[in-house]
Design an enzyme around this catalytic site. Sequence first.
Site, short mmCIF file in Angstrom:
data_model
loop_
_atom_site.label_atom_id
_atom_site.label_comp_id
_atom_site.label_asym_id
_atom_site.label_seq_id
_atom_site.Cartn_x
_atom_site.Cartn_y
_atom_site.Cartn_z
N ASP A 33 -3.63 3.80 -58.17
CA ASP A 33 -3.56 4.55 -59.43
C ASP A 33 -2.83 3.67 -60.44
OD1 ASP A 33 -1.03 4.83 -58.26
OD2 ASP A 33 -0.71 6.79 -59.16
N HIS A 43 6.95 -15.66 -26.17
CA HIS A 43 7.38 -14.36 -25.66
C HIS A 43 7.39 -14.44 -24.14
CE1 HIS A 43 7.32 -10.13 -24.72
NE2 HIS A 43 6.06 -10.14 -24.36
N TYR A 66 9.29 -4.22 -21.25
CA TYR A 66 8.14 -3.41 -20.80
C TYR A 66 7.67 -3.89 -19.42
CZ TYR A 66 5.17 -7.27 -22.50
OH TYR A 66 4.58 -8.50 -22.71
C1 LIG Z 1 3.07 -13.12 -23.02
C2 LIG Z 1 2.25 -12.26 -23.92
C3 LIG Z 1 2.12 -10.93 -23.65
C4 LIG Z 1 1.35 -10.13 -24.46
N1 LIG Z 1 1.20 -8.82 -24.14
C5 LIG Z 1 0.39 -8.05 -24.86
C6 LIG Z 1 0.17 -6.72 -24.47
O1 LIG Z 1 0.68 -6.28 -23.47
N2 LIG Z 1 -0.61 -5.94 -25.26
C7 LIG Z 1 -1.20 -6.43 -26.39
O2 LIG Z 1 -1.89 -5.69 -27.06
N3 LIG Z 1 -1.02 -7.71 -26.76
C8 LIG Z 1 -0.25 -8.52 -26.03
N4 LIG Z 1 -0.04 -9.81 -26.41
C9 LIG Z 1 -0.64 -10.29 -27.67
C10 LIG Z 1 -2.09 -10.63 -27.50
O3 LIG Z 1 -2.27 -11.40 -26.36
C11 LIG Z 1 -2.62 -11.40 -28.70
O4 LIG Z 1 -2.16 -10.83 -29.89
C12 LIG Z 1 -4.14 -11.42 -28.71
O5 LIG Z 1 -4.62 -11.86 -27.46
C13 LIG Z 1 -4.66 -12.33 -29.80
O6 LIG Z 1 -6.06 -12.40 -29.71
P1 LIG Z 1 -6.85 -13.42 -30.62
O7 LIG Z 1 -8.28 -13.28 -30.29
O8 LIG Z 1 -6.43 -13.24 -32.03
O9 LIG Z 1 -6.27 -14.84 -30.23
P2 LIG Z 1 -6.64 -15.80 -29.01
O10 LIG Z 1 -6.90 -15.08 -27.79
O11 LIG Z 1 -5.57 -16.84 -28.98
O12 LIG Z 1 -7.97 -16.44 -29.49
C14 LIG Z 1 -8.01 -17.42 -30.50
C15 LIG Z 1 -9.05 -18.43 -30.11
O13 LIG Z 1 -9.27 -19.35 -31.17
C16 LIG Z 1 -9.59 -20.57 -30.57
N5 LIG Z 1 -9.37 -21.63 -31.55
C17 LIG Z 1 -8.23 -21.86 -32.25
N6 LIG Z 1 -8.39 -22.92 -33.06
C18 LIG Z 1 -9.65 -23.36 -32.88
C19 LIG Z 1 -10.40 -24.42 -33.44
N7 LIG Z 1 -9.88 -25.26 -34.34
N8 LIG Z 1 -11.66 -24.58 -33.03
C20 LIG Z 1 -12.21 -23.76 -32.11
N9 LIG Z 1 -11.53 -22.74 -31.54
C21 LIG Z 1 -10.27 -22.53 -31.93
C22 LIG Z 1 -8.65 -20.66 -29.40
O14 LIG Z 1 -9.09 -21.56 -28.43
C23 LIG Z 1 -8.64 -19.24 -28.91
O15 LIG Z 1 -9.56 -19.00 -27.89
C24 LIG Z 1 0.71 -10.66 -25.60
C25 LIG Z 1 0.84 -12.00 -25.88
C26 LIG Z 1 1.60 -12.80 -25.04
C27 LIG Z 1 1.72 -14.25 -25.37
#
Ligand SMILES: Cc1cc2nc3c(=O)[nH]c(=O)nc-3n(C[C@H](O)[C@H](O)[C@H](O)COP(=O)(O)OP(=O)(O)OC[C@H]3O[C@@H](n4cnc5c(N)ncnc54)[C@H](O)[C@@H]3O)c2cc1C
Length: 803
Positions: free
Chosen positions: A536, A219, A250
């Site tokens: 249900d 994105h 946005y």
């Molecule tokens: C450009 C962009 C703009 C966005 N703007 C918005 C916004 O304005 N508002 C909004 O609400 N959302 C926004 N989002 C979406 C939002 O950022 C994400 O949906 C959210 O941060 C996801 O959080 P999370 O904790 O699920 O994932 P993450 O923050 O990705 O955390 C997942 C974690 O799991 C860890 N992990 C994965 N695999 C392993 C493994 N095998 N072993 C150990 N650790 C592991 C990773 O290192 C990571 O830290 C945006 C996203 C992007 C890319």
Amino acid sequence: MTGQSVVIIGAGVVGAALADELSARGWTDVTVVDQGDVPATGGSSSHAPGLVFQINGSKTMTEMARYTVEKFVELDSFLQVGGLEVATTPERLAELRRRQGWAASWGVEARLLSPEECVAMHSLLDRDKVLGGLYIPTDGLAKAVKAVDAQLSRARERGVRVLPRHEVLDVRTEGGRVAAVVTGQGEIPADIVVCCAGIWGPRVARMVGMELPLTPLAHQLAWTGQVPDLAGQTVEASRPILRHQDADLYYRERFDTLGIGYYGHRPMPISSDDILSVDAAEVMPSVLTFTPDDFAGAWSETQSLLPSTRSAKVEEGINGLFSFTTDHLPLMGQSREVEGFWVAEAVWVTHSAGVGRAMAEWLVDGHCTSFDLHECDVNRFEPHQIAPDYVLARGCQNYVEVYDIIHPLQPMEHPRPLRTSPFHPRQQELGALFLEASGWERPQWYGANEPLLRGREIPAPGDWAARYWSPIVGAEAQATRESVAMYDMTALKRLEVSGPGAVAFLQRLTTGDVDKSVGSVTYCLLLDTDGGIRSDVTVARLGPQHFQVGANGNLDLDWLDRHRPADVYLRDITPGTCCVGVWGPKARELVQPLTTADLTALRYFRGTRAYIGNVPVTMLRLSYVGELGWEIYTTADLGLKLWDTLWGAGRDRLPGGVIAAGRGAFTSLRLEKGYRSFGTDMTFEHDPYEAGLGFAVKLDKGDFIGRDALLARKESVTRRLSCLLTDEVVMGREPVYDGDRAVGHVTSAAYGHTIGKAIAYAWLPASLATPGQTVHIGYFDRRVKAVVAEEPLFDPAMTRLRG
Ligand SMILES: Cc1cc2nc3c(=O)[nH]c(=O)nc-3n(C[C@H](O)[C@H](O)[C@H](O)COP(=O)(O)OP(=O)(O)OC[C@H]3O[C@@H](n4cnc5c(N)ncnc54)[C@H](O)[C@@H]3O)c2cc1C
């Protein structure tokens, strides 16, 4: 109490929220592991611009967003600058009115603004481009990394361990349940593992053999250099966050620059296996190189809407990765494959704290009381909906449609068709307009019925309700009440429950007394332990140890399976069977000559096995449309023969013949009879007494799941699902006002073509749920008068059903 030992995989905004919420509830034997550094791990939370627009068509998602805002404010991780969504087209302006309705329905303050007010609120806007706006004062900017840090700090203080630079390589299981998480630095034993791994979710879930229907997509997010009109701004943001959905854009401020997010570019999916490791990634694993060509449209549109940007430049940008699902909703809950493996995936920053809270309640208490999770449960999907091709196609399409105006009946266009009932070729010949339900092609009405319109006055609804509608819907509804119609009911989920323990099992799982004679059919409910309605169902006893359960979806299958003892067998027979509802006053005239069964002796809510011509069938005398008739089931191979046999007999013997009728007519007739639809009229958050389904609860039959909780809830009903007669056909989810106060929301709505009035069902405070009470429904820019009515509106004596 330290609770069970939990390992949370992922220290993003979701994992951090869960650690905080679990430890706040006394579960402190919790370890959070992340492959990256903490709190900026390199996941999506590390670079999210953090815009929080709370309003959503889903009540649950809006409530989770509201909780996130409240919590982040408390954690000093939120800039509450407000949110402004602007319209540059008349369609969008109407949509903003619809969204304002949702805000009122779900209890979030939102105001419609004139173009002048929009500019006063956000001075960068070009007055001439804007037709109006929707302002939500409590929206704003989440500081995602700060919120991660704050929540993990609180959790650590309560004893939670946080282990950065611990990559999970495997999840070890023993005897079908999780035992430990294997990291690069050794094993961590666990009773429960929660996958909060964001875009890596599919890869982690596969470690226990679970297919997670999630697609990471890139994105675009770009930052300008100094914007002249922002020069000298010393606070991070002073104007509301801004959405320009007509152009998929946005905006947020960052001192004197602007951040621009864009959903208008081509979908750029990536497999979670192809995401670079923390050390190999140039910036961070969730950030791909910016592709300026994809941003060209965004920049010219920005310069048009925000003239001050014309003398600014795009200085940096990323293609950032985050998760999309097949239906825009998160994936929460426990795997069906491995006990103790849970997921909290595909969650925006916007909903993160709400999701953390929901998951913690679910884990600690066994169910979530703060939010209704039926839309979010990871087990909601049909088998085809987790096929990789489907997941990819829907994920990409949902990226494209993020800001589109979607009509509530609008079906997905691709991939289709997926599931077709055996009747499909005949339905095509009859000119069916197909919508889609759980992958099934389902007729909404039939073009061949156009001649039925002759001599009928079918009132046309307003613009919005007239989409995916035809006057034929009204003619089919009326013809059902006058003669007889065939309805394709194949899309209804059917489960077979059998075995020595079947009776005891269903007595425990349902609210009804199903231990009745073979041939009985019981309408009853599945409840959660807190007394909330999970579904249900109709339970037909086809043999001493053999039942057919008419259910609502995959969550019912999952719920029954989780509680199933070894002496009970459970099978989803939906795909291998089909069902036609034959309903109307002439139903017996049509069917009796075709069968040896004595249909007069077959009473209401009884079933039998029989033959219709050459076709072995199960006939259940039930009707959601409130007319004499049967649900007639057979195996898929004989479905077409069943249809043709009924159709041919109707054509040859009945004056006027038999018609095929679609879902549009069905909904109209259902509402005239007051029959509730799970997921629309009532959900996990409602109990049977509020929903007007107390009659389906047999408290005196002995213990069943939810009974104890119901005893308390029975005496404390404060809201009721109520029947309203309205001055105009509305759609559902609109707010209901008592004076200026929003007091409830509409669930289902349709025109009643027999009674000649528009109908809506709505949740109202019990004090207003009395016949004769006038309220108003907020419908776009109008207030539609609605009067509470006695129900059912049609045939309260049930003479037609029992005739
Ligand atoms: C450009 C962009 C703009 C966005 N703007 C918005 C916004 O304005 N508002 C909004 O609400 N959302 C926004 N989002 C979406 C939002 O950022 C994400 O949906 C959210 O941060 C996801 O959080 P999370 O904790 O699920 O994932 P993450 O923050 O990705 O955390 C997942 C974690 O799991 C860890 N992990 C994965 N695999 C392993 C493994 N095998 N072993 C150990 N650790 C592991 C990773 O290192 C990571 O830290 C945006 C996203 C992007 C890319």
